[in-house]
Structure formats: C-alpha cells, structure tokens
Design a protein around this motif. Structure first.
Motif, PDB file in Angstrom:
ATOM      1  N   ASP A   1       2.307   2.579  -3.191  1.00  0.00           N
ATOM      2  CA  ASP A   1       1.460   3.269  -4.171  1.00  0.00           C
ATOM      3  C   ASP A   1       1.714   4.766  -4.146  1.00  0.00           C
ATOM      4  O   ASP A   1       1.756   5.421  -5.192  1.00  0.00           O
ATOM      5  CB  ASP A   1      -0.013   2.973  -3.876  1.00  0.00           C
ATOM      6  CG  ASP A   1      -0.948   3.627  -4.884  1.00  0.00           C
ATOM      7  OD1 ASP A   1      -0.804   3.360  -6.091  1.00  0.00           O
ATOM      8  OD2 ASP A   1      -1.821   4.411  -4.462  1.00  0.00           O
ATOM      9  N   SER A   2       1.891   5.323  -2.959  1.00  0.00           N
ATOM     10  CA  SER A   2       2.169   6.763  -2.867  1.00  0.00           C
ATOM     11  C   SER A   2       3.641   7.071  -3.127  1.00  0.00           C
ATOM     12  O   SER A   2       3.964   8.144  -3.641  1.00  0.00           O
ATOM     13  CB  SER A   2       1.761   7.291  -1.489  1.00  0.00           C
ATOM     14  OG  SER A   2       2.424   6.575  -0.458  1.00  0.00           O
TER      15      SER A   2
ATOM     16  N   HIS B   1      -5.141  -0.947   2.069  1.00  0.00           N
ATOM     17  CA  HIS B   1      -5.088   0.464   2.460  1.00  0.00           C
ATOM     18  C   HIS B   1      -4.985   1.381   1.241  1.00  0.00           C
ATOM     19  O   HIS B   1      -5.651   2.418   1.179  1.00  0.00           O
ATOM     20  CB  HIS B   1      -3.914   0.722   3.407  1.00  0.00           C
ATOM     21  CG  HIS B   1      -3.951   2.081   4.048  1.00  0.00           C
ATOM     22  ND1 HIS B   1      -3.517   3.226   3.404  1.00  0.00           N
ATOM     23  CD2 HIS B   1      -4.394   2.486   5.273  1.00  0.00           C
ATOM     24  CE1 HIS B   1      -3.678   4.268   4.207  1.00  0.00           C
ATOM     25  NE2 HIS B   1      -4.210   3.853   5.337  1.00  0.00           N
ATOM     26  N   HIS B   2      -4.178   1.009   0.259  1.00  0.00           N
ATOM     27  CA  HIS B   2      -4.049   1.892  -0.903  1.00  0.00           C
ATOM     28  C   HIS B   2      -5.323   1.884  -1.739  1.00  0.00           C
ATOM     29  O   HIS B   2      -5.666   2.892  -2.379  1.00  0.00           O
ATOM     30  CB  HIS B   2      -2.805   1.547  -1.729  1.00  0.00           C
ATOM     31  CG  HIS B   2      -3.005   0.620  -2.877  1.00  0.00           C
ATOM     32  ND1 HIS B   2      -3.580   1.005  -4.069  1.00  0.00           N
ATOM     33  CD2 HIS B   2      -2.662  -0.685  -3.041  1.00  0.00           C
ATOM     34  CE1 HIS B   2      -3.594  -0.017  -4.907  1.00  0.00           C
ATOM     35  NE2 HIS B   2      -3.054  -1.055  -4.303  1.00  0.00           N
TER      36      HIS B   2
ATOM     37  N   TYR C   1       0.102   7.121   3.044  1.00  0.00           N
ATOM     38  CA  TYR C   1      -0.425   7.730   1.817  1.00  0.00           C
ATOM     39  C   TYR C   1       0.417   8.922   1.347  1.00  0.00           C
ATOM     40  O   TYR C   1       0.170   9.477   0.296  1.00  0.00           O
ATOM     41  CB  TYR C   1      -1.859   8.157   2.105  1.00  0.00           C
ATOM     42  CG  TYR C   1      -2.771   8.343   0.930  1.00  0.00           C
ATOM     43  CD1 TYR C   1      -2.569   7.704  -0.284  1.00  0.00           C
ATOM     44  CD2 TYR C   1      -3.888   9.161   1.061  1.00  0.00           C
ATOM     45  CE1 TYR C   1      -3.442   7.883  -1.336  1.00  0.00           C
ATOM     46  CE2 TYR C   1      -4.776   9.337   0.023  1.00  0.00           C
ATOM     47  CZ  TYR C   1      -4.547   8.701  -1.176  1.00  0.00           C
ATOM     48  OH  TYR C   1      -5.421   8.880  -2.224  1.00  0.00           O
TER      49      TYR C   1
ATOM     50  N   ILE D   1       4.738  -2.535  -6.006  1.00  0.00           N
ATOM     51  CA  ILE D   1       3.321  -2.340  -6.316  1.00  0.00           C
ATOM     52  C   ILE D   1       2.951  -2.954  -7.665  1.00  0.00           C
ATOM     53  O   ILE D   1       1.807  -2.940  -8.092  1.00  0.00           O
ATOM     54  CB  ILE D   1       2.952  -0.838  -6.278  1.00  0.00           C
ATOM     55  CG1 ILE D   1       1.449  -0.618  -6.100  1.00  0.00           C
ATOM     56  CG2 ILE D   1       3.447  -0.101  -7.512  1.00  0.00           C
ATOM     57  CD1 ILE D   1       0.930  -0.984  -4.744  1.00  0.00           C
TER      58      ILE D   1
ATOM     59  N   SER E   1       0.809  -1.226   0.000  1.00  0.00           N
ATOM     60  CA  SER E   1       0.000   0.000   0.000  1.00  0.00           C
ATOM     61  C   SER E   1       0.837   1.268   0.000  1.00  0.00           C
ATOM     62  O   SER E   1       0.622   2.163  -0.807  1.00  0.00           O
ATOM     63  CB  SER E   1      -0.947   0.017   1.211  1.00  0.00           C
ATOM     64  OG  SER E   1      -2.066  -0.815   0.997  1.00  0.00           O
ATOM     65  N   SER E   2       1.828   1.353   0.923  1.00  0.00           N
ATOM     66  CA  SER E   2       2.601   2.600   0.986  1.00  0.00           C
ATOM     67  C   SER E   2       3.410   2.824  -0.286  1.00  0.00           C
ATOM     68  O   SER E   2       3.738   3.969  -0.621  1.00  0.00           O
ATOM     69  CB  SER E   2       3.527   2.601   2.205  1.00  0.00           C
ATOM     70  OG  SER E   2       4.510   1.587   2.101  1.00  0.00           O
TER      71      SER E   2
ATOM     72  N   THR F   1      -7.891   4.200   0.273  1.00  0.00           N
ATOM     73  CA  THR F   1      -7.642   5.630   0.112  1.00  0.00           C
ATOM     74  C   THR F   1      -7.730   6.048  -1.359  1.00  0.00           C
ATOM     75  O   THR F   1      -8.208   7.144  -1.665  1.00  0.00           O
ATOM     76  CB  THR F   1      -6.257   5.993   0.666  1.00  0.00           C
ATOM     77  OG1 THR F   1      -5.259   5.135   0.082  1.00  0.00           O
ATOM     78  CG2 THR F   1      -6.217   5.833   2.176  1.00  0.00           C
ATOM     79  N   GLY F   2      -7.300   5.178  -2.267  1.00  0.00           N
ATOM     80  CA  GLY F   2      -7.297   5.538  -3.681  1.00  0.00           C
ATOM     81  C   GLY F   2      -8.683   5.739  -4.259  1.00  0.00           C
ATOM     82  O   GLY F   2      -8.886   6.622  -5.101  1.00  0.00           O
TER      83      GLY F   2
END
Length: 369
Positions: A101-102, A249-250, A285, A130, A98-99, A253-254
């Motif tokens: 992704d940002s 998580h991504h 994020y 990712i 997830s992290s 939030t996405g």
C-alpha cells in the motif's frame, strides 16, 4: 494535544460522497475544489535539499522487502501442510497485503527512487499485489492530493460520515475492498469504466486501465487453475489471498491518516494526522505516518519526511504519540459521528503556528464542547 468540537448549533447536513453528485458540484461552485491550500513556510534552500532524489534508501528498503517476501513465501510453501507454515505466511501476508500500500503510493509519486524506471517497476508490482489498477489509482491519487477529504471530490476517503463500522472491521481482513477490486477488474477487463472512474481518468489513459485489467485477470485465472489442478490452496496463498490475510496493517495505519478529522477544509493540519510509530511499522508504511508533512509537501521523498517533520513541527499540531493513542482519539469520534455526522476532532496548534484558514470550514461554524 487536541480539542474535540462538535457542530451542534445547526442542522446536520447529509453528505453526498458520489464523485458526480450534489456535493461534488457544490465543492466546485464554492471553490473547495482545486483550492489554494495552506503550506508552512520553508526556506527554498532547505526545501530543495529535502526534495533531493536518491536511489540508495529505496534500493536498500526494496531489497529488504523483496528478500524477506521471497524467504517468507518460500518458507511457507516448504512447510505447507504443517502449523510451522503459519508464522511464515503471517510475515509474507503483511509484506504482500500491507507494505505494498505504501510502495505503490510512494512510487506513484515518483519520489521513492531517483531513477524513474525503478519507481515504475515497483509501482506496477505493488499495484498488482494490493489489487489497485495502476492507471486508475494514479489519477485517483492525484485527485486525492488536489482535493484532500473534500466531500464529493476525493475518491479516497476511507471513512465516510456516518462511518460504516461493519465495513471498517471487515476490511481489516481485506474482504470488502478486495471484492470491490475484483468487481472493478472484471468490469474494466470487459472494456467498461464507471462514471466515477471517467470523472478523473483522462480519456487518453482509459485504454491502459482496460489493458492492465485484462492482464491481471489472466494472472488470477491462471493461479486459480493451478490451485484446482494441484488440489491445493497453496498457489492462492502466494498470489491473491495475501491481499486478505495480510491487509490488517495497512488498514490499521491507513485509517489514522484522516479518520475523525475535519472534512471540507483547505488546511492539511486540520484533516490529516501525523503519528509516531515503531520502526517496524514505519518500514512497512514507508514513513507515511508523517502524513500532514506528506500532504503539505508531496514531492518530499519518504526517507526525508522525518527531517521535514523536525523542520516544520513548530507549525503543526502535536504528533500523535503512538498508534494506540491514535485509536483512542479516533474511535470515540467515529462513535459520535454515528449520531451526528458533523462531529469532528479539531487539531490544536501550538502558539508558534500560523492560525487556521477557516474560510472553507466543513459547515461554516462549530461550537466547542
């Protein structure tokens, strides 16, 4: 606050999301592609200060990210075979699946670090984790910013209309996205790019996308071979599978970035959502919860987005107060779009804001409920 509107006074239009289809051609013809977007006025001196590059915040956050990633992975590996490994892999999975992704996103913009080799290094690592080809996604994301949520032009529209709810649910475990990423990787490794990829990747860059895919495929084959040799899933729990069990998580939030909002508009206040999040989610994020601000001014580093928000919030819709509030707003819109894909949530601007630019509204007109 936001007012919800539905386009009920005209015949709904079936959208064609193909990058080489009918709506792609139409977007170019009517000027939606590469259009002039609305930006809040910010004094030149203030913007220059906000855009200032600084290695320190990203080095700090990257050391924390990598440190916790290594410690949680090591803890999970050492405790493998007992239930005590589960909390370690839960942390490892989110930081891996997830992290990243940002991280690929911000380092792809070249804004996270002042030093460009640092941006490039984290970008390459995060893209692998990712499962997004660093060449393909660099150009894909350039198009996303040029033609944000323009049907037929934006290759990164997460929720099409009508929404595929089964796909959305499955992607909280990364199942469909990771499967598609594997298909793309194998296809690219064989020397082939899809027609959609060719529509936004410059010809001179295509060989790099193929080379990266071949390197990645080799890494995954080696990891699978190790798992078979040792008769254990542990190698795959560390490389590959976290893209599945850590994706939630991504995705969570996405979806909030643009979900349920207007498409085919040239004002990021209408098609993007800023959400106030807890400190842990903001770290994971990298402040992309300030999404209207990021799209308006993509060259402002992630660590300056809270300051940018305070500076321009008088011209923006009120920020959604939490992740939960965002889903309470977004999910009913998804359900309405199952019956009428022209339905969308229209953001309400404060009295201090400049008015909407409505000339490129999705279908031309909409009626308030």
């Amino acid at each position: 606050m936001s007012a919800t509107v539905a386009a009920n006074d005209y015949r709904p239009t079936k959208r064609d999301y193909s990058l080489i289809g009918r709506d792609a051609k139409r977007a170019v013809e009517i000027g939606l592609s590469a259009a002039q977007w609305y930006h809040t006025d910010v004094a030149r001196k203030q913007m220059k200060e906000l855009m200032k590059r600084d290695d320190s915040p990203a080095i700090r956050d990257t050391l924390i990210w990598l440190g916790v990633l290594i410690l949680s992975g090591a803890g999970g590996a050492l405790l493998w075979g007992s239930w005590w490994c589960v909390p370690f892999f839960l942390v490892y999975g989110v930081l891996y699946g997830s992290s990243t992704d940002s991280r690929w996103h911000e380092c792809g913009h070249g804004t996270a670090f002042k030093t460009q080799w640092m941006n490039n290094a984290v970008y390459q690592i995060a893209c692998f984790m990712i499962m997004r080809n660093p060449v393909t996604w660099r150009w894909s994301h350039t198009r996303h910013h040029t033609d944000t949520v323009i049907v037929g032009r934006d290759p990164e529209i997460a929720v099409m209309r009508p929404p595929d709810l089964a796909r959305l649910i499955l992607n909280f475990l990364g199942i469909l996205d990771a499967w598609q990423a594997m298909i793309d990787m194998v296809r690219n490794a064989s020397g082939r790019l899809s027609a959609s990829e060719q529509s936004f990747i410059p010809e001179m860059e295509r060989h790099r996308a193929i080379r990266v895919a071949r390197i990645w495929l080799g890494i995954y084959v080696a990891t699978i071979a190790l798992a078979v040799y040792f008769g254990s899933l542990l190698p795959l729990m560390l490389v590959g599978l976290p893209r599945l069990y850590g994706a939630w998580h991504h995705v969570m939030t996405g979806l909030l970035q643009h979900g349920g909002l207007a498409d085919n508009v040239t004002d990021h206040r209408l098609n993007s959502r800023t959400v106030l999040m807890n400190p842990v989610s903001r770290f994971i994020y990298w402040n992309m919860n300030y999404h209207v601000e990021h799209h308006m001014f993509p060259m402002v580093p992630y660590h300056a987005l809270p300051k940018l928000h305070e500076l321009i919030k008088h011209d923006l819709p009120r920020a959604t107060p939490s992740i939960l509030a965002g889903y309470r707003e977004m999910l009913p819109a998804f359900l309405r779009q199952l019956r009428n894909e022209d339905y969308f949530i229209k953001r309400e601007l404060p009295p201090t804001a400049q008015p909407y630019r409505e000339e490129f509204h999705a279908q031309g007109k909409s009626a308030a409920e």
